[in-house]
Enzyme design. Structure first.
Site, mmCIF file in Angstrom:
data_model
loop_
_atom_site.group_PDB
_atom_site.id
_atom_site.type_symbol
_atom_site.label_atom_id
_atom_site.label_comp_id
_atom_site.label_asym_id
_atom_site.label_seq_id
_atom_site.Cartn_x
_atom_site.Cartn_y
_atom_site.Cartn_z
ATOM 1 N N ALA A 139 -29.783 21.514 -0.261
ATOM 2 C CA ALA A 139 -29.643 21.022 -1.633
ATOM 3 C C ALA A 139 -29.092 22.003 -2.666
ATOM 4 C CB ALA A 139 -30.979 20.485 -2.122
ATOM 5 N N ALA A 140 -29.175 23.324 -2.437
ATOM 6 C CA ALA A 140 -28.736 24.250 -3.492
ATOM 7 C C ALA A 140 -27.213 24.246 -3.604
ATOM 8 C CB ALA A 140 -29.217 25.670 -3.179
ATOM 9 N N PRO A 141 -26.662 24.375 -4.813
ATOM 10 C CA PRO A 141 -27.341 24.613 -6.099
ATOM 11 C C PRO A 141 -27.891 23.359 -6.780
ATOM 12 C CG PRO A 141 -24.967 24.691 -6.401
ATOM 13 C CD PRO A 141 -25.197 24.513 -4.929
ATOM 14 N N ASP A 173 -37.030 25.701 6.518
ATOM 15 C CA ASP A 173 -35.999 25.479 7.535
ATOM 16 C C ASP A 173 -36.059 24.008 7.973
ATOM 17 O OD1 ASP A 173 -34.195 27.128 9.500
ATOM 18 O OD2 ASP A 173 -35.218 25.585 10.696
ATOM 19 N N ASP A 193 -26.025 17.460 3.235
ATOM 20 C CA ASP A 193 -24.745 17.972 2.743
ATOM 21 C C ASP A 193 -24.569 19.312 3.463
ATOM 22 O OD1 ASP A 193 -22.450 18.083 1.146
ATOM 23 O OD2 ASP A 193 -23.475 19.188 -0.438
ATOM 24 N N CYS A 231 -17.803 19.634 3.046
ATOM 25 C CA CYS A 231 -16.589 19.873 2.268
ATOM 26 C C CYS A 231 -15.509 20.429 3.195
ATOM 27 C CB CYS A 231 -16.852 20.768 1.062
ATOM 28 S SG CYS A 231 -17.555 22.340 1.484
#
Ligand code: SAM
Length: 444
Positions: A108-110, A158, A175, A228
């Site tokens: 999830a970051a950022p 983790d 993601d 991405c």
């Protein structure tokens, strides 16, 4: 631009034969700059900006401003995010999620996807935003705090630690960490880091992540996988593998032909010569079976109750009865109604970085308001002495520099354009700045 690796061009040509020259030329143009508005905060931006076609919350900014020097960014009015990724919100809106859904954003970051998820799912949903790297989980916490909602927790675990939770999530977003081919324009150093061997390592890591998390998805639950990169091994091959390995089916993803998205049969690809955004891949899969809802077994809540004295802080929040009020390590916090049990359950297995909204810290007899409270969309500003700051003073506050505040001694909520920025404690002619040291603006 750096030289594109020959194997990369060869692989991508197989995908978009006939468009490769357009694709390569697009990589030497400037990446568009875009922001996504927080629907829970006032929409304080110039509304003649060009819209991102697949989301009602996204806008392009032709000239990229110095976002860091805009107090509205720090007040959580918007999030700076590349436009293609904002398609996630559009997809989520098309899904029929059960009431009280439990959602996991695993990588999830950022926090781009997490804030987009919270903007596009029903209000009674609850999000677990996880980031495995500790330092990055702090940035995720900062961005979710600024977003200002309480229906989320941030964890730092983790993927393998989630397996023990069982099949509890209605929706999981992965993601995935990837080879980053879609970032070649924005971040040319990604070109230098690309290799076929690295793509293969990413592919293996992605499969490990997916197999660790699959047992946590409820039967009938939805998994959104995104990356991405354009790389078929990391994208389509992983989805094919998932469909083959586990009982599941593809979920159709809504889009219009004029948007220019590329449907590979296993997901949608965003190419910079076809869309105004960076490279992105997204796919959506449903686990076979019927959705069920179940309770959570916990031996004991991780939280304490509020004392009568503590309860006086309840008037700091609007509609205080809408929340579970709890205490942990002398911090009073709010969670959405009836979510205390699930947070206690999660805390048995995961490292919790943030849960709900921290209201205040109890220090002796003092109740010191937390930064979360300044950012929370449900804070009752009239419960505090407030001072509206100019842009110059707001930036000084956010830099933790000195300036003068004309007020009597005591706790003050500082606002900018009516939005909470943070608290200070005025003591005689000076003040203690409670803005978190690690969030301080360093840019001059
Ligand atoms: N979803 C984020 C957003 O929209 O702002 C971006 C996430 S980024 C593409 C992938 C994240 O996965 C990174 O924060 C990275 O630290 C994390 N990550 C790296 N290795 C991982 C692993 N083995 N398991 C889970 N997450 C990992």
């Amino acid at each position: 631009m750096h030289h594109l690796p020959e194997p990369f061009i060869r692989i991508i040509s197989q995908l978009i034969d006939g468009e490769i020259n357009d694709f390569v030329s697009a990589l030497s143009t400037k990446a568009p700059s875009s922001i996504r508005l927080n629907p829970f905060k006032p929409q304080l931006i110039n509304n003649d900006l060009e819209k991102v076609i697949w989301t009602e919350h996204g806008y392009y900014q032709e000239i990229r401003p110095k976002y860091t020097l805009d107090p509205l960014l720090h007040a959580g009015v918007y999030y700076v995010q590349e436009a293609s990724s904002m398609y996630l919100g559009h997809l989520l809106k098309s899904l029929v999620l059960p009431k009280d859904s439990l959602i996991l954003d695993l990588c999830a970051a950022p926090g781009g996807k997490s804030t987009d998820i919270l903007s596009n799912v029903p209000l009674d949903s609850f999000l677990v935003a996880n980031e495995v790297i500790n330092s990055r989980s702090q940035i995720l916490k900062e961005n979710l705090t600024k977003f200002g909602r309480c229906n989320n927790v941030v964890t730092n675990s983790d993927p393998s630690s989630f397996t023990a939770l069982g099949a509890i999530f209605d929706l999981i977003v992965v993601d995935a960490p990837c080879s980053g081919e879609g970032m070649f324009r924005k971040d040319p150093k990604a070109i230098g880091e690309w290799s076929e061997a690295n793509v293969h390592l990413c592919y293996q890591r992605q499969q490990r992540i997916l197999s660790d998390i699959w047992p946590c998805l409820k039967p009938g639950g939805i998994l959104v996988y995104s990356s991405c990169t354009y790389n078929s091994q990391e994208d389509e091959e992983n989805i094919k593998w998932l469909l083959h390995e586990y009982s599941s089916t593809m979920v159709p993803m809504p889009h219009e032909a004029k948007w220019g998205l590329f449907d590979t049969g296993y997901g949608l690809k965003f190419f910079p010569h076809r869309v105004k955004g960076e490279g992105f891949f997204i796919s959506c899969v449903q686990k076979s079976g019927e959705l069920t809802s179940e309770g959570f077994n916990i031996k004991k809540s991780k939280f304490e109750r509020l004392s009568k004295e503590d309860s006086k802080t309840k008037n700091w929040v609007k509609n205080e009865t809408d929340f579970d009020w709890v205490k942990f390590n002398n911090v009073i916090k709010v969670l959405p109604k009836n979510r205390e049990t699930i947070v206690s359950f999660l805390a048995t297995y995961l490292k919790i970085v943030k849960a709900g909204v921290d209201i205040c810290e109890i220090k002796g007899k003092d109740y010191i308001p937390c930064q979360d409270l300044a950012m929370f969309t449900e804070t009752e500003h009239s419960a505090f002495k407030t001072i509206e700051l100019s842009e110059e003073n707001a930036l000084q506050y956010l830099r933790k520099e000195g300036f003068s505040i004309d007020a009597e001694s005591g706790i003050i909520l500082l606002t900018y354009k009516g939005l909470g920025l943070g608290f200070v404690k005025k003591i005689g002619s000076r003040f203690n700045n409670y803005y978190p040291q690690e969030w301080r603006i360093r840019m001059k």
